[in-house]
Design a protein around this motif. Structure first.
Motif, PDB file in Angstrom:
ATOM      1  N   PHE A   1      -9.474   4.017  -3.019  1.00  0.00           N
ATOM      2  CA  PHE A   1     -10.414   2.929  -2.807  1.00  0.00           C
ATOM      3  C   PHE A   1     -11.785   3.390  -3.301  1.00  0.00           C
ATOM      4  N   ARG A   2     -12.437   2.581  -4.104  1.00  0.00           N
ATOM      5  CA  ARG A   2     -13.744   2.918  -4.657  1.00  0.00           C
ATOM      6  C   ARG A   2     -14.464   1.634  -5.018  1.00  0.00           C
ATOM      7  N   MET A   3     -15.693   1.769  -5.494  1.00  0.00           N
ATOM      8  CA  MET A   3     -16.416   0.608  -5.993  1.00  0.00           C
ATOM      9  C   MET A   3     -16.016   0.369  -7.442  1.00  0.00           C
ATOM     10  N   SER A   4     -16.149  -0.855  -7.902  1.00  0.00           N
ATOM     11  CA  SER A   4     -15.815  -1.195  -9.285  1.00  0.00           C
ATOM     12  C   SER A   4     -16.727  -0.451 -10.248  1.00  0.00           C
ATOM     13  N   GLU A   5     -16.361  -0.454 -11.515  1.00  0.00           N
ATOM     14  CA  GLU A   5     -17.172   0.217 -12.527  1.00  0.00           C
ATOM     15  C   GLU A   5     -18.586  -0.357 -12.562  1.00  0.00           C
ATOM     16  N   GLN A   6     -18.712  -1.646 -12.259  1.00  0.00           N
ATOM     17  CA  GLN A   6     -20.029  -2.280 -12.224  1.00  0.00           C
ATOM     18  C   GLN A   6     -20.777  -1.953 -10.939  1.00  0.00           C
ATOM     19  N   GLY A   7     -20.055  -1.414  -9.947  1.00  0.00           N
ATOM     20  CA  GLY A   7     -20.670  -1.018  -8.690  1.00  0.00           C
ATOM     21  C   GLY A   7     -21.000  -2.164  -7.762  1.00  0.00           C
ATOM     22  N   ASP A   8     -20.411  -3.343  -8.007  1.00  0.00           N
ATOM     23  CA  ASP A   8     -20.781  -4.501  -7.201  1.00  0.00           C
ATOM     24  C   ASP A   8     -19.682  -5.005  -6.264  1.00  0.00           C
ATOM     25  N   SER A   9     -18.496  -4.388  -6.305  1.00  0.00           N
ATOM     26  CA  SER A   9     -17.427  -4.846  -5.415  1.00  0.00           C
ATOM     27  C   SER A   9     -16.407  -3.725  -5.198  1.00  0.00           C
ATOM     28  N   PRO A  10     -15.759  -3.681  -4.010  1.00  0.00           N
ATOM     29  CA  PRO A  10     -14.760  -2.643  -3.729  1.00  0.00           C
ATOM     30  C   PRO A  10     -13.424  -2.967  -4.382  1.00  0.00           C
ATOM     31  N   VAL A  11     -12.734  -1.927  -4.847  1.00  0.00           N
ATOM     32  CA  VAL A  11     -11.441  -2.118  -5.509  1.00  0.00           C
ATOM     33  C   VAL A  11     -10.449  -1.059  -5.038  1.00  0.00           C
ATOM     34  N   PHE A  12      -9.168  -1.365  -5.237  1.00  0.00           N
ATOM     35  CA  PHE A  12      -8.088  -0.406  -4.985  1.00  0.00           C
ATOM     36  C   PHE A  12      -7.479  -0.082  -6.339  1.00  0.00           C
ATOM     37  N   ALA A  13      -7.522   1.196  -6.730  1.00  0.00           N
ATOM     38  CA  ALA A  13      -7.041   1.623  -8.046  1.00  0.00           C
ATOM     39  C   ALA A  13      -5.816   2.510  -7.879  1.00  0.00           C
ATOM     40  N   PHE A  14      -4.772   2.247  -8.689  1.00  0.00           N
ATOM     41  CA  PHE A  14      -3.536   3.040  -8.596  1.00  0.00           C
ATOM     42  C   PHE A  14      -2.770   2.941  -9.907  1.00  0.00           C
TER      43      PHE A  14
ATOM     44  N   PHE B   1     -20.981   4.876   2.113  1.00  0.00           N
ATOM     45  CA  PHE B   1     -21.327   6.249   2.470  1.00  0.00           C
ATOM     46  C   PHE B   1     -20.429   7.287   1.791  1.00  0.00           C
ATOM     47  N   VAL B   2     -19.231   6.850   1.350  1.00  0.00           N
ATOM     48  CA  VAL B   2     -18.276   7.748   0.698  1.00  0.00           C
ATOM     49  C   VAL B   2     -17.847   7.122  -0.626  1.00  0.00           C
ATOM     50  N   LYS B   3     -17.835   7.897  -1.692  1.00  0.00           N
ATOM     51  CA  LYS B   3     -17.564   7.325  -3.008  1.00  0.00           C
ATOM     52  C   LYS B   3     -16.098   6.941  -3.212  1.00  0.00           C
ATOM     53  N   ILE B   4     -15.185   7.785  -2.746  1.00  0.00           N
ATOM     54  CA  ILE B   4     -13.757   7.536  -2.942  1.00  0.00           C
ATOM     55  C   ILE B   4     -13.025   7.804  -1.636  1.00  0.00           C
ATOM     56  N   MET B   5     -12.068   6.933  -1.294  1.00  0.00           N
ATOM     57  CA  MET B   5     -11.269   7.115  -0.086  1.00  0.00           C
ATOM     58  C   MET B   5      -9.802   6.830  -0.408  1.00  0.00           C
ATOM     59  N   ARG B   6      -8.935   7.475   0.362  1.00  0.00           N
ATOM     60  CA  ARG B   6      -7.499   7.275   0.177  1.00  0.00           C
ATOM     61  C   ARG B   6      -6.834   7.015   1.517  1.00  0.00           C
TER      62      ARG B   6
ATOM     63  N   PHE C   1       0.820  -1.207   0.000  1.00  0.00           N
ATOM     64  CA  PHE C   1       0.000   0.000   0.000  1.00  0.00           C
ATOM     65  C   PHE C   1       0.858   1.263   0.000  1.00  0.00           C
ATOM     66  N   GLN C   2       2.024   1.189   0.626  1.00  0.00           N
ATOM     67  CA  GLN C   2       2.918   2.348   0.649  1.00  0.00           C
ATOM     68  C   GLN C   2       3.515   2.608  -0.731  1.00  0.00           C
ATOM     69  N   SER C   3       3.706   1.546  -1.499  1.00  0.00           N
ATOM     70  CA  SER C   3       4.312   1.703  -2.829  1.00  0.00           C
ATOM     71  C   SER C   3       3.310   2.178  -3.875  1.00  0.00           C
ATOM     72  N   ALA C   4       2.013   1.965  -3.606  1.00  0.00           N
ATOM     73  CA  ALA C   4       0.980   2.373  -4.566  1.00  0.00           C
ATOM     74  C   ALA C   4       0.608   3.824  -4.304  1.00  0.00           C
ATOM     75  N   ASP C   5       1.511   4.719  -4.577  1.00  0.00           N
ATOM     76  CA  ASP C   5       1.320   6.146  -4.275  1.00  0.00           C
ATOM     77  C   ASP C   5       0.155   6.730  -5.074  1.00  0.00           C
ATOM     78  N   GLY C   6      -0.711   7.464  -4.391  1.00  0.00           N
ATOM     79  CA  GLY C   6      -1.839   8.110  -5.069  1.00  0.00           C
ATOM     80  C   GLY C   6      -3.011   7.193  -5.331  1.00  0.00           C
ATOM     81  N   GLY C   7      -2.977   5.989  -4.776  1.00  0.00           N
ATOM     82  CA  GLY C   7      -4.069   5.053  -5.005  1.00  0.00           C
ATOM     83  C   GLY C   7      -5.346   5.469  -4.288  1.00  0.00           C
TER      84      GLY C   7
END
Length: 339
Positions: free
Chosen positions: A27-40, A80-85, A19-25
């Motif tokens: 957390f949000r829901m997938s494009e389909q809105g059915d599962s949480p993902v980490f994007a970076f 409750f929150v769309k995007i988190m970091r 997680f420390q190496s994925a700078d600027g990543g």
């Protein structure tokens, strides 16, 4: 809620170096809105990497670790929150159970007025919850109402007894409940937009009466909207019924506050998904237009997996899958014969 409030960390933090190496990543829901993902993004690369929470847990062995539990908290937070970091504060719903989103002053006023009417009708022996805002306003604006309010406050204080045996304490309880119920009123306002959405769809059906191909698309949309409205209305009606005895609610303020918050969170998570669709329907006029036809198709795609009976949805999905497979077969056959 899946975690005890006293175990919820204040901020998002991880120990694993991934997680420390994925700078600027984020957390949000997938494009389909059915599962949480980490994007970076990997440094120097333009392509975005998107990993599911389950995949991260499995790949780095985090299932039973503190980092794995943190991912569970983030999954709850994304309701409750769309995007988190990393470093962000987790929403209050997970810890204090308060709402992380704010209401408007008129929502508090509506909630307070409804509770006031409950009090003054309670002393008459026929307690009522008034949902008609115009009728509610007329009652509250009646110059004779203040004497009834004072009488109701005094009688409620006497009925509650103990530390609540004064008008000021009853007023505090009413204000506390109004603050909680203001969120329900805000959500009720969003629900009314869905009701208007169905009315607009019914208007479009009249416009396309002579176009069978379009009217056959509108009817299922109206039917699914009616199902959605029925489901949400049931939740609001149940809440209204559970707070229908105002003195009992004030006597058991903590238990009823928990119930209101549970209902608030349930409705918020369900209604938030409508945000984009409601925004697209807001300017719609009852007229024939290609944009309206496209919107109807998109609306059906939004509603079907959520409100179509499960057996019908499974059957429809199989039909679409078979059609897709047939198209692929026909394409291969055409290519082969063309060679």
């Amino acid at each position: 809620m899946t975690k005890n409030a006293d175990t919820v960390p204040e901020h998002i933090a991880f120990d694993h170096k991934f997680f420390q190496s994925a700078d600027g990543g984020c957390f949000r829901m997938s494009e389909q809105g059915d599962s949480p993902v980490f994007a970076f993004q990997i440094t120097g690369e333009n392509q975005q990497i998107v990993l599911s929470f389950n995949g991260i847990k499995r790949e780095f062995g985090l299932k039973d670790s503190a980092d794995g539990r943190m991912l569970d908290f983030i999954e709850e937070a994304l309701k409750f929150v769309k995007i988190m970091r990393i470093g962000d504060k987790l929403p209050a719903e997970l810890s204090t159970r308060e709402a992380s989103w704010e209401t408007q002053p008129h929502h508090v006023m509506i909630a307070r007025n409804r509770l006031t009417v409950q009090l003054i009708t309670w002393i008459s022996g026929e307690e009522k919850i008034i949902n008609d805002l115009e009728k509610l306003r007329k009652i509250i604006d009646d110059p004779k109402i203040q004497n009834k309010i004072n009488q109701a406050l005094d009688e409620a204080a006497a009925r509650l007894g103990g530390e609540n045996q004064n008008r000021e304490r009853v007023l505090e309880l009413v204000e506390s409940l109004a603050d909680e119920l203001a969120h329900i009123e805000a959500l009720r306002q969003e629900f009314e937009k869905i009701v208007k959405m169905r009315q607009k769809a019914e208007g479009l059906l009249k416009c396309y009466t002579n176009e069978l191909s379009i009217s056959e698309q509108i009817s299922p949309v109206i039917r699914l909207l009616s199902t959605a409205i029925k489901e949400y209305k049931k939740v609001f009606d149940e809440l209204d019924a559970n707070i229908g005895e105002i003195v009992s609610v004030m006597r058991n303020i903590e238990r009823h506050t928990d119930y209101i918050r549970y209902t608030r969170d349930y409705l918020y998570c369900r209604l938030t998904a409508w945000e984009t669709m409601l925004s697209r329907w807001e300017p719609v006029q009852a007229q024939r237009h290609r944009d309206n036809e496209n919107l109807l198709r998109d609306t059906y795609s939004f509603l079907a997996p959520r409100f179509m009976p499960e057996d019908e949805w499974i059957l429809l999905s199989k039909i679409h899958e078979n059609r897709a497979n047939n198209i692929k077969t026909e394409m291969r056959w055409s290519l082969n014969t063309g060679a």
